[in-house]
Design a protein around this motif. Structure first.
Motif, PDB file in Angstrom:
ATOM      1  N   ARG A  19       0.847  -1.182   0.000  1.00  0.00           N
ATOM      2  CA  ARG A  19       0.000   0.000   0.000  1.00  0.00           C
ATOM      3  C   ARG A  19       0.885   1.235   0.000  1.00  0.00           C
ATOM      4  NH1 ARG A  19      -3.726   2.695   4.703  1.00  0.00           N
ATOM      5  NH2 ARG A  19      -5.490   3.359   3.413  1.00  0.00           N
ATOM      6  N   ALA A  49      -3.059   5.125 -12.240  1.00  0.00           N
ATOM      7  CA  ALA A  49      -4.416   5.319 -11.729  1.00  0.00           C
ATOM      8  C   ALA A  49      -4.621   6.790 -11.398  1.00  0.00           C
ATOM      9  CB  ALA A  49      -4.653   4.469 -10.487  1.00  0.00           C
ATOM     10  N   THR A  58     -12.805   7.098 -10.410  1.00  0.00           N
ATOM     11  CA  THR A  58     -11.430   6.615 -10.549  1.00  0.00           C
ATOM     12  C   THR A  58     -11.203   6.110 -11.962  1.00  0.00           C
ATOM     13  OG1 THR A  58     -12.062   4.418  -9.757  1.00  0.00           O
ATOM     14  CG2 THR A  58     -11.231   5.993  -8.116  1.00  0.00           C
ATOM     15  N   TYR A  60      -8.134   3.630 -14.265  1.00  0.00           N
ATOM     16  CA  TYR A  60      -6.963   2.767 -14.136  1.00  0.00           C
ATOM     17  C   TYR A  60      -6.395   2.402 -15.499  1.00  0.00           C
ATOM     18  CZ  TYR A  60      -8.691   2.077  -9.390  1.00  0.00           C
ATOM     19  OH  TYR A  60      -9.119   2.272  -8.102  1.00  0.00           O
ATOM     20  N   LYS A  65      -5.927  -2.889 -13.733  1.00  0.00           N
ATOM     21  CA  LYS A  65      -7.349  -3.011 -13.402  1.00  0.00           C
ATOM     22  C   LYS A  65      -7.638  -4.317 -12.701  1.00  0.00           C
ATOM     23  CE  LYS A  65      -9.597  -0.088 -16.860  1.00  0.00           C
ATOM     24  NZ  LYS A  65     -10.359  -0.056 -18.137  1.00  0.00           N
ATOM     25  N   THR A  69      -6.077  -0.389  -6.402  1.00  0.00           N
ATOM     26  CA  THR A  69      -7.180   0.499  -6.025  1.00  0.00           C
ATOM     27  C   THR A  69      -6.626   1.825  -5.532  1.00  0.00           C
ATOM     28  OG1 THR A  69      -8.564  -1.380  -5.369  1.00  0.00           O
ATOM     29  CG2 THR A  69      -9.218   0.791  -4.590  1.00  0.00           C
ATOM     30  N   SER A  71      -7.410   5.497  -3.762  1.00  0.00           N
ATOM     31  CA  SER A  71      -8.384   6.139  -2.883  1.00  0.00           C
ATOM     32  C   SER A  71      -7.752   7.385  -2.295  1.00  0.00           C
ATOM     33  CB  SER A  71      -8.836   5.181  -1.775  1.00  0.00           C
ATOM     34  OG  SER A  71      -7.742   4.789  -0.968  1.00  0.00           O
ATOM     35  N   GLN A  82      -3.519   0.954  -3.226  1.00  0.00           N
ATOM     36  CA  GLN A  82      -3.465  -0.419  -2.744  1.00  0.00           C
ATOM     37  C   GLN A  82      -3.150  -1.320  -3.923  1.00  0.00           C
ATOM     38  OE1 GLN A  82      -3.849  -1.714   0.468  1.00  0.00           O
ATOM     39  NE2 GLN A  82      -3.210  -3.640  -0.508  1.00  0.00           N
TER      40      GLN A  82
END
Length: 119
Positions: A19, A49, A58, A60, A65, A69, A71, A82
């Protein structure tokens, strides 16, 4: 202009997770769309991203994909990436970026954090 500092990179085996975090200075973080880009040795920097100012939308790269992720937490002036199911081809220096308009013009870049995925 916002200043960006990434963290969270490291060495991980294929199939593992990391992360990444990007902390922004200033009180205007929520006015920027945020993104992650990466650059592998001998290759050009590529988009990974992006997330809109509110965090509602969002986008990607096809290569990440379903595995990555993005955020953001505007109250913490931080954007995250992530990364799951990592592959050796994900090895690169990952940079976060901020744009106040469109991604054709990046307003700020972070210094980058190294991600190395071993096979």
């Amino acid at each position: 202009q916002v200043q960006l500092v990434e963290s969270g990179g490291g060495l991980v085996q294929a199939g593992g997770s990391l992360r990444l975090s990007c902390a922004a200075s200033g009180r205007t973080f929520s006015s920027y769309a945020m993104g992650w880009f990466r650059q592998a040795p001998g290759k050009e920097r590529e988009f990974v991203a992006a997330i809109t100012r509110s965090g509602v939308s969002t986008n990607y790269a096809d290569s990440v994909k379903g595995r990555f992720t993005i955020s953001r937490a505007n109250a913490k002036n931080t954007v995250y990436l992530q990364m799951n199911s990592l592959k050796p081809e994900d090895t690169a220096v990952y940079h976060c970026a901020a744009s106040g308009s469109s991604w054709s013009r990046v307003d700020s870049w972070g210094q980058g954090t190294q991600v190395t995925v071993s096979s």
